[in-house]
Write an enzyme that holds these catalytic residues in place. Structure first.
Site: not given
Length: 344
Positions: A37, A41, A68, A71
């Site tokens: 991430c 995030c 992810c 994000c």
């Protein structure tokens, strides 16, 4: 500062704050979920033992992690390119550009592009365009241009639009700005504090000067045509609030109004300075990244030094990357003492 130049503790602290200024500077890998991430995030934060930090998405993928979906960490580079493209379009257009038009140019939806632009610059696209026009107008006025010419050259549709937009922003009319404060009234005083004599000056909008070891002449140099009034009933209450902010800065002073002017970049830096919590510090590179210009470290330092309102815009909370205090306009003893007082 990349992940290679940061300690894991620094990365962890940035992640726990969900600090958007660090997006693109390192990647957070969560071993238990197998994803990576951005530091900012919004997903539920993992335990420290389950986290690894990587220089970029490629390094995280080499470790077997996947991006992810919330994000979109691999879009950081694309986001920066989109913002730079939009800024170029805004600067090159004679007319204000609609959010939908800017989003279409970058391939984003309007809502998502607004979030991306604001995250990188600290301003919405519309606010950035307004700040750019204001900056151009102020520069033209400072160079001695006729007010009407400066208004049109800056991209405003007419004088009424300019004055409507500047209401409450410049603290004085455009003609007063170019004429050294002509027509403006500034109340001022020099008061003793535990840090030495302090100059405080304010327009009806807020504090426009706070400095140490200065007097009336500093105001005369900046606003030679303004009406300078020493003291004043309404000013006394504001003055006491400012003194309290200097003596006990850990108590906070966001409620004290300020009236400052600068370029769009300077004002963005000053806004970031005001976001630094009491008792904490940031480096010049942190500030540059926070305003969306990670390579403009020197410019961030210059904007920091151009601050006319000490303490209330806490430039004393900016230190060098190695943690040393660096410089301060009023001496390192005052900077050190202010920082000491802010530790709760």
């Amino acid at each position: 500062m990349s992940v290679a130049a940061m300690t894991e503790d620094q990365c962890w602290d940035a992640m726990r704050r969900r600090d958007k200024a660090y997006d693109g500077r390192f990647i957070v890998g969560v071993l238990t979920t197998g994803i990576y991430c951005r530091p900012s995030c919004g997903a539920r934060q993992p335990l420290r033992a389950n986290v690894r930090f990587f220089a970029d998405g490629a390094a995280a993928r080499m470790a077997g992690l996947r991006p992810c979906k919330r994000c979109l960490p691999d879009d950081v580079g694309r986001d920066e390119a989109a913002v730079l493209s939009a800024i170029a379009a805004i600067k090159g257009s004679e007319e204000p550009l609609a959010l939908a038009d800017l989003a279409r140019r970058t391939g984003y939806s309007p809502t998502h592009f607004q979030r991306v632009f604001t995250r990188h610059t600290g301003l919405s696209p519309a606010a950035y365009a307004r700040a750019l026009r204001e900056e151009r107008a102020r520069a033209a006025l400072s160079e001695g241009s006729r007010v009407t010419d400066a208004i049109y050259d800056a991209g405003f549709s007419g004088p009424s639009r300019f004055y409507d937009m500047m209401e409450g922003r410049m603290g004085m009319t455009a003609s007063a700005w170019v004429n050294g404060g002509k027509g403006a009234t500034i109340h001022w005083a020099v008061v003793p504090t535990s840090l030495g004599d302090m100059l405080v000056a304010a327009t009806d909008k807020g504090v426009c000067r706070l400095s140490f070891a200065e007097g009336r002449e500093a105001l005369e140099n900046r606003f030679p045509a303004a009406t300078l009034v020493e003291g004043g009933g309404a000013f006394e209450a504001l003055l006491q609030e400012v003194v309290d902010a200097v003596e006990t800065p850990a108590q906070g002073f966001d409620h004290i109004p300020i009236d400052v002017k600068g370029t769009a970049f300077q004002e963005a830096v000053w806004r970031e300075l005001r976001k630094i919590p009491a008792g904490e510090t940031r480096s010049y590179s942190d500030i540059a990244a926070a305003v969306g210009r990670p390579n403009a470290v020197r410019a961030a330092g210059s904007a920091n030094g151009a601050n006319n309102v000490a303490v209330l815009i806490p430039c004393h909370r900016v230190v060098r990357s190695d943690g040393s205090l660096g410089g301060y306009a009023y001496g390192l003893k005052i900077k050190e003492e202010l920082l000491k007082r802010e530790v709760k």
